[in-house]
Motif scaffolding. Structure first.
Motif, mmCIF file in Angstrom:
data_model
loop_
_atom_site.group_PDB
_atom_site.id
_atom_site.type_symbol
_atom_site.label_atom_id
_atom_site.label_comp_id
_atom_site.label_asym_id
_atom_site.label_seq_id
_atom_site.Cartn_x
_atom_site.Cartn_y
_atom_site.Cartn_z
ATOM 1 N N TYR A 253 0.812 -1.220 0.000
ATOM 2 C CA TYR A 253 0.000 0.000 0.000
ATOM 3 C C TYR A 253 0.843 1.268 0.000
ATOM 4 C CZ TYR A 253 -3.150 3.549 2.027
ATOM 5 O OH TYR A 253 -3.856 4.693 2.287
ATOM 6 N N LEU A 254 1.927 1.282 0.775
ATOM 7 C CA LEU A 254 2.684 2.513 1.004
ATOM 8 C C LEU A 254 3.238 3.137 -0.288
ATOM 9 C CD1 LEU A 254 3.822 4.587 2.970
ATOM 10 C CD2 LEU A 254 5.801 3.091 3.306
ATOM 11 N N PRO A 255 4.008 2.402 -1.112
ATOM 12 C CA PRO A 255 4.503 3.047 -2.337
ATOM 13 C C PRO A 255 3.379 3.452 -3.276
ATOM 14 C CG PRO A 255 4.978 0.692 -2.355
ATOM 15 C CD PRO A 255 4.499 1.018 -0.970
ATOM 16 N N LYS A 256 2.295 2.668 -3.286
ATOM 17 C CA LYS A 256 1.158 2.977 -4.164
ATOM 18 C C LYS A 256 0.505 4.293 -3.756
ATOM 19 C CE LYS A 256 -2.890 1.595 -3.297
ATOM 20 N NZ LYS A 256 -4.104 0.814 -2.974
ATOM 21 N N VAL A 257 0.261 4.484 -2.461
ATOM 22 C CA VAL A 257 -0.442 5.684 -2.018
ATOM 23 C C VAL A 257 0.432 6.931 -2.179
ATOM 24 C CG1 VAL A 257 0.229 5.551 0.429
ATOM 25 C CG2 VAL A 257 -1.924 6.627 -0.204
ATOM 26 N N VAL A 258 1.735 6.795 -1.990
ATOM 27 C CA VAL A 258 2.630 7.944 -2.150
ATOM 28 C C VAL A 258 2.689 8.383 -3.616
ATOM 29 C CG1 VAL A 258 5.020 8.739 -1.985
ATOM 30 C CG2 VAL A 258 4.007 7.414 -0.114
ATOM 31 N N ILE A 259 2.908 7.421 -4.508
ATOM 32 C CA ILE A 259 3.023 7.738 -5.941
ATOM 33 C C ILE A 259 1.691 8.227 -6.501
ATOM 34 C CG2 ILE A 259 3.453 6.753 -8.228
ATOM 35 C CD1 ILE A 259 5.460 4.844 -6.840
ATOM 36 N N ASN A 260 0.617 7.498 -6.206
ATOM 37 C CA ASN A 260 -0.689 7.894 -6.730
ATOM 38 C C ASN A 260 -1.190 9.199 -6.121
ATOM 39 O OD1 ASN A 260 -0.709 5.650 -8.349
ATOM 40 N ND2 ASN A 260 -2.041 4.444 -7.023
ATOM 41 N N GLY A 261 -0.783 9.480 -4.881
ATOM 42 C CA GLY A 261 -1.146 10.749 -4.263
ATOM 43 C C GLY A 261 -0.525 11.924 -5.005
ATOM 44 N N LEU A 262 0.736 11.766 -5.409
ATOM 45 C CA LEU A 262 1.399 12.807 -6.195
ATOM 46 C C LEU A 262 0.712 12.999 -7.546
ATOM 47 C CD1 LEU A 262 5.156 12.059 -5.480
ATOM 48 C CD2 LEU A 262 4.058 14.277 -5.186
ATOM 49 N N LYS A 263 0.398 11.881 -8.202
ATOM 50 C CA LYS A 263 -0.273 11.952 -9.505
ATOM 51 C C LYS A 263 -1.643 12.615 -9.381
ATOM 52 C CE LYS A 263 1.858 7.811 -11.536
ATOM 53 N NZ LYS A 263 1.576 6.427 -12.041
ATOM 54 N N SER A 264 -2.384 12.226 -8.357
ATOM 55 C CA SER A 264 -3.722 12.778 -8.158
ATOM 56 C C SER A 264 -3.663 14.281 -7.889
ATOM 57 C CB SER A 264 -4.422 12.069 -6.995
ATOM 58 O OG SER A 264 -5.668 12.658 -6.716
ATOM 59 N N SER A 265 -2.707 14.713 -7.068
ATOM 60 C CA SER A 265 -2.570 16.141 -6.769
ATOM 61 C C SER A 265 -2.281 16.939 -8.032
ATOM 62 C CB SER A 265 -1.443 16.363 -5.759
ATOM 63 O OG SER A 265 -1.687 15.655 -4.562
ATOM 64 N N TRP A 266 -1.395 16.409 -8.862
ATOM 65 C CA TRP A 266 -1.072 17.097 -10.113
ATOM 66 C C TRP A 266 -2.296 17.169 -11.028
ATOM 67 C CZ3 TRP A 266 2.354 20.274 -12.058
ATOM 68 C CH2 TRP A 266 2.331 20.510 -13.437
ATOM 69 N N LYS A 267 -3.044 16.069 -11.153
ATOM 70 C CA LYS A 267 -4.231 16.055 -12.011
ATOM 71 C C LYS A 267 -5.278 17.055 -11.534
ATOM 72 C CE LYS A 267 -3.847 11.246 -13.572
ATOM 73 N NZ LYS A 267 -4.458 9.876 -13.498
ATOM 74 N N ILE A 268 -5.441 17.157 -10.227
ATOM 75 C CA ILE A 268 -6.431 18.090 -9.670
ATOM 76 C C ILE A 268 -6.058 19.529 -10.016
ATOM 77 C CG2 ILE A 268 -7.328 19.048 -7.509
ATOM 78 C CD1 ILE A 268 -7.077 16.165 -6.364
ATOM 79 N N GLU A 269 -4.786 19.888 -9.806
ATOM 80 C CA GLU A 269 -4.352 21.245 -10.115
ATOM 81 C C GLU A 269 -4.322 21.507 -11.617
ATOM 82 O OE1 GLU A 269 -3.183 24.337 -8.371
ATOM 83 O OE2 GLU A 269 -4.775 23.320 -7.282
ATOM 84 N N ALA A 270 -3.923 20.499 -12.407
ATOM 85 C CA ALA A 270 -3.894 20.673 -13.859
ATOM 86 C C ALA A 270 -5.298 20.917 -14.405
ATOM 87 C CB ALA A 270 -3.272 19.441 -14.515
ATOM 88 N N LYS A 271 -6.267 20.172 -13.905
ATOM 89 C CA LYS A 271 -7.656 20.360 -14.320
ATOM 90 C C LYS A 271 -8.159 21.740 -13.912
ATOM 91 C CE LYS A 271 -12.284 18.370 -13.792
ATOM 92 N NZ LYS A 271 -13.081 17.279 -13.149
ATOM 93 N N LYS A 272 -7.785 22.166 -12.724
ATOM 94 C CA LYS A 272 -8.195 23.492 -12.248
ATOM 95 C C LYS A 272 -7.637 24.591 -13.150
ATOM 96 C CE LYS A 272 -7.944 26.477 -8.163
ATOM 97 N NZ LYS A 272 -7.420 26.586 -6.764
ATOM 98 N N MET A 273 -6.377 24.435 -13.573
ATOM 99 C CA MET A 273 -5.741 25.459 -14.407
ATOM 100 C C MET A 273 -6.350 25.511 -15.807
ATOM 101 S SD MET A 273 -3.550 27.009 -12.498
ATOM 102 C CE MET A 273 -4.679 26.707 -11.140
ATOM 103 N N THR A 274 -6.605 24.357 -16.416
ATOM 104 C CA THR A 274 -7.034 24.323 -17.813
ATOM 105 C C THR A 274 -8.545 24.426 -17.990
ATOM 106 O OG1 THR A 274 -6.987 21.891 -17.749
ATOM 107 C CG2 THR A 274 -5.004 23.021 -18.543
ATOM 108 N N LYS A 275 -9.308 23.714 -17.166
ATOM 109 C CA LYS A 275 -10.751 23.663 -17.382
ATOM 110 C C LYS A 275 -11.526 24.701 -16.574
ATOM 111 C CE LYS A 275 -10.966 18.829 -18.791
ATOM 112 N NZ LYS A 275 -11.659 17.511 -18.588
ATOM 113 N N ILE A 276 -10.990 25.099 -15.448
ATOM 114 C CA ILE A 276 -11.707 26.056 -14.600
ATOM 115 C C ILE A 276 -11.167 27.476 -14.803
ATOM 116 C CG2 ILE A 276 -12.275 26.697 -12.219
ATOM 117 C CD1 ILE A 276 -12.176 23.741 -11.501
#
Length: 234
Positions: A98-121
């Motif tokens: 679980y640990l490496p998965k949550v760390v890596i996917n957490g980084l990816k998810s954070s980037w996707k959230i901000e990227a969507k905010k910048m481009t679509k919102i």
């Protein structure tokens, strides 16, 4: 704290052994303090004032985990108990998986959230703009804070700092692992699941978990039930 950890090594072998043991104890204590401060950052991150949110990020900087503020507030609370959530822990999945998965996917998810905010919102053509918080948080976590530790305290101080930061992250994600283990919401449509309620995260309603410094983490499912309505779709 670092000045207490980093001191001139003793000359005798026995004294060196004692000093090494003392340093390990200080590292564990520092990690526990970093972990406890994440509880405070979690609570501040849910406040509405800018000062509280900035304070939450600064506290998370001690564990080089400032991106967690974005993912937790705008990703985790929306997708909790679904495979999309980085903190989703499946039945039979060990913490070491679980640990490496949550760390890596957490980084990816954070980037996707901000990227969507910048481009679509906000209407930018690219997410690589100064307004993207993730750019500054990543630069701070990966370069600014480690470099500052190195310049002030040297290589030994940097190693101690990274060790303490790692303990804080492991503590945080071990709690996430337990609080969400084996719980999954029913999918009712494309990118849509049943509403979050208190069944979708575990509680530990013991007295020691409902007072400071645990920050009422024992009643965690009630926080999810409230934050889902307040922030999930903002």
């Amino acid at each position: 704290f670092f000045f207490l950890m980093i001191r001139r090594p003793p000359r005798s072998t026995q004294s060196r052994s004692s000093a090494a043991s003392d340093v390990y104890k200080r590292q564990i204590l520092g990690g526990q303090l970093a972990a406890a401060s994440i509880v405070i950052a979690h609570e501040l991150g849910h406040k509405r004032s800018t000062f509280d949110k900035v304070s939450a990020c600064l506290i998370l900087s001690k564990s080089l985990y400032m991106h967690w503020f974005i993912e937790h507030n705008y990703g985790h609370h929306r997708y909790v108990a679904t495979p999309i959530d980085p903190a989703f822990s499946r039945i039979g999945e060990s913490f070491y998986e679980y640990l490496p998965k949550v760390v890596i996917n957490g980084l990816k998810s954070s980037w996707k959230i901000e990227a969507k905010k910048m481009t679509k919102i906000r209407g930018f053509k690219t997410p690589f703009v100064p307004q993207n918080k993730m750019i500054w948080l990543l630069l701070s976590d990966l370069f600014l804070f480690p470099l500052t530790m190195y310049l002030i305290f040297g290589l030994s101080g940097l190693i101690h700092f990274l060790f303490i930061a790692a303990i804080g992250v492991i503590y945080l994600e071990s709690v996430n692992y337990i609080e969400h283990y084996g719980l999954e919401r029913k999918k009712i449509g494309h990118d849509e699941w049943e509403k979050v309620d208190i069944r979708h995260s575990w509680n530990a309603p013991h007295r020691i978990m409902t007072v400071q410094p645990e920050g009422n983490q024992g009643l965690y499912s009630y926080e999810h039930n409230i934050q889902y309505g307040l922030q999930a779709f903002s």
